[in-house]
Design a protein around this motif. Structure first.
Motif, PDB file in Angstrom:
ATOM      1  N   UNK A   1     -14.513 -14.629 -19.403  1.00 34.59           N
ATOM      2  CA  UNK A   1     -14.967 -13.478 -20.299  1.00 34.59           C
ATOM      3  C   UNK A   1     -15.979 -13.565 -21.559  1.00 34.59           C
ATOM      4  N   UNK A   2     -15.961 -14.876 -22.086  1.00 34.06           N
ATOM      5  CA  UNK A   2     -16.933 -15.095 -22.903  1.00 34.06           C
ATOM      6  C   UNK A   2     -17.973 -15.553 -22.404  1.00 34.06           C
ATOM      7  N   UNK A   3     -17.959 -15.972 -21.197  1.00 32.93           N
ATOM      8  CA  UNK A   3     -19.478 -16.130 -20.375  1.00 32.93           C
ATOM      9  C   UNK A   3     -20.163 -14.744 -20.039  1.00 32.93           C
ATOM     10  N   UNK A   4     -19.402 -13.934 -19.480  1.00 29.80           N
ATOM     11  CA  UNK A   4     -20.037 -12.487 -19.172  1.00 29.80           C
ATOM     12  C   UNK A   4     -20.708 -12.006 -20.636  1.00 29.80           C
ATOM     13  N   UNK A   5     -19.964 -12.252 -21.862  1.00 34.34           N
ATOM     14  CA  UNK A   5     -20.652 -11.775 -22.985  1.00 34.34           C
ATOM     15  C   UNK A   5     -22.045 -12.667 -23.447  1.00 34.34           C
ATOM     16  N   UNK A   6     -22.066 -13.827 -23.048  1.00 34.24           N
ATOM     17  CA  UNK A   6     -23.087 -14.871 -23.130  1.00 34.24           C
ATOM     18  C   UNK A   6     -24.202 -14.260 -22.287  1.00 34.24           C
ATOM     19  N   UNK A   7     -23.875 -13.875 -21.092  1.00 33.55           N
ATOM     20  CA  UNK A   7     -24.918 -13.658 -19.909  1.00 33.55           C
ATOM     21  C   UNK A   7     -25.487 -12.280 -20.399  1.00 33.55           C
TER      22      UNK A   7
ATOM     23  N   UNK B   1     -32.050 -11.770 -31.670  1.00 34.70           N
ATOM     24  CA  UNK B   1     -31.873 -10.701 -30.913  1.00 34.70           C
ATOM     25  C   UNK B   1     -30.382 -11.025 -30.113  1.00 34.70           C
ATOM     26  N   UNK B   2     -30.400 -12.339 -29.473  1.00 30.06           N
ATOM     27  CA  UNK B   2     -29.368 -12.907 -28.570  1.00 30.06           C
ATOM     28  C   UNK B   2     -28.009 -13.037 -29.541  1.00 30.06           C
ATOM     29  N   UNK B   3     -28.187 -13.461 -30.798  1.00 29.29           N
ATOM     30  CA  UNK B   3     -27.105 -13.709 -31.800  1.00 29.29           C
ATOM     31  C   UNK B   3     -26.643 -12.480 -32.306  1.00 29.29           C
ATOM     32  N   UNK B   4     -27.566 -11.465 -32.524  1.00 31.79           N
ATOM     33  CA  UNK B   4     -26.699 -10.250 -32.862  1.00 31.79           C
ATOM     34  C   UNK B   4     -25.865  -9.428 -31.656  1.00 31.79           C
ATOM     35  N   UNK B   5     -26.532  -9.620 -30.518  1.00 29.95           N
ATOM     36  CA  UNK B   5     -25.936  -8.880 -29.146  1.00 29.95           C
ATOM     37  C   UNK B   5     -24.632  -9.626 -28.942  1.00 29.95           C
TER      38      UNK B   5
ATOM     39  N   UNK C   1     -26.331 -20.414 -25.695  1.00 28.53           N
ATOM     40  CA  UNK C   1     -25.859 -19.673 -24.526  1.00 28.53           C
ATOM     41  C   UNK C   1     -27.356 -19.251 -23.794  1.00 28.53           C
ATOM     42  N   UNK C   2     -28.587 -18.948 -24.570  1.00 25.51           N
ATOM     43  CA  UNK C   2     -29.737 -18.924 -24.034  1.00 25.51           C
ATOM     44  C   UNK C   2     -30.344 -19.757 -23.338  1.00 25.51           C
ATOM     45  N   UNK C   3     -29.915 -21.200 -23.447  1.00 30.81           N
ATOM     46  CA  UNK C   3     -30.504 -22.392 -22.763  1.00 30.81           C
ATOM     47  C   UNK C   3     -29.777 -22.336 -21.469  1.00 30.81           C
TER      48      UNK C   3
ATOM     49  N   UNK D   1     -25.700 -10.999 -23.448  1.00 30.66           N
ATOM     50  CA  UNK D   1     -26.566 -11.232 -24.588  1.00 30.66           C
ATOM     51  C   UNK D   1     -27.986 -11.628 -24.182  1.00 30.66           C
ATOM     52  N   UNK D   2     -28.023 -12.414 -23.572  1.00 31.86           N
ATOM     53  CA  UNK D   2     -29.187 -13.146 -23.020  1.00 31.86           C
ATOM     54  C   UNK D   2     -30.025 -12.390 -22.386  1.00 31.86           C
TER      55      UNK D   2
END
Length: 131
Positions: A88-94, A11-15, A27-29, A96-97
């Motif tokens: 910007x990429x961190x916002x995407x990571x947050x 799910x995290x990978x897809x999002x 990202x999840x960790x 998704x998780x």
């Protein structure tokens, strides 16, 4: 219901539209370690019980935070912990998780989680609350 490790990361990978499971796991960790620093007591334990064991342990043994971070600082902190990340990429990571976490728990628990967090986290979880 507890998600299995592979399903959670899927799910995290897809999002997050990550190329690899490793990117999703990184990202999840980081996000869960930072989130764990903001939650206490029964709410943190109940949330951990909804996650795969490996991620539950990360949530229960969080990074240290001197104070609850507002959402924008939470994103900045995530960026500092992920090599090569920008805000910007961190916002995407947050997103998704945390949206995956929100889907793994019931509305009741999600409401209790949001009560322990500064205003604005509802958007990071993808669960905008009426004002």
């Amino acid at each position: 219901m507890t998600l299995r490790h592979e399903a959670f990361l899927g799910h995290v990978k897809d999002r997050g539209e990550y190329d690899t499971q490793e990117e999703a796991e990184r990202a999840a960790r980081v996000v869960l370690a930072l989130l764990g620093a903001h939650l206490v007591g029964n709410v943190r334990a109940r949330l951990a019980a909804c996650l795969p064991e490996e991620f539950a342990l990360i949530l229960l043994n969080p990074l240290q935070s001197a104070e609850p971070l507002p959402p924008e600082r939470f994103v900045r902190a995530t960026a500092t912990w992920i090599e090569g990340a920008t805000e910007q990429t961190a916002a995407w990571d947050v997103s998704a998780v945390l949206s995956t976490v929100a889907d793994a728990v019931g509305e009741d628990l999600m409401g209790q989680v949001l009560l322990q967090l500064p205003v604005g986290y509802d958007l990071l979880f993808g669960r905008p609350q009426p004002t």
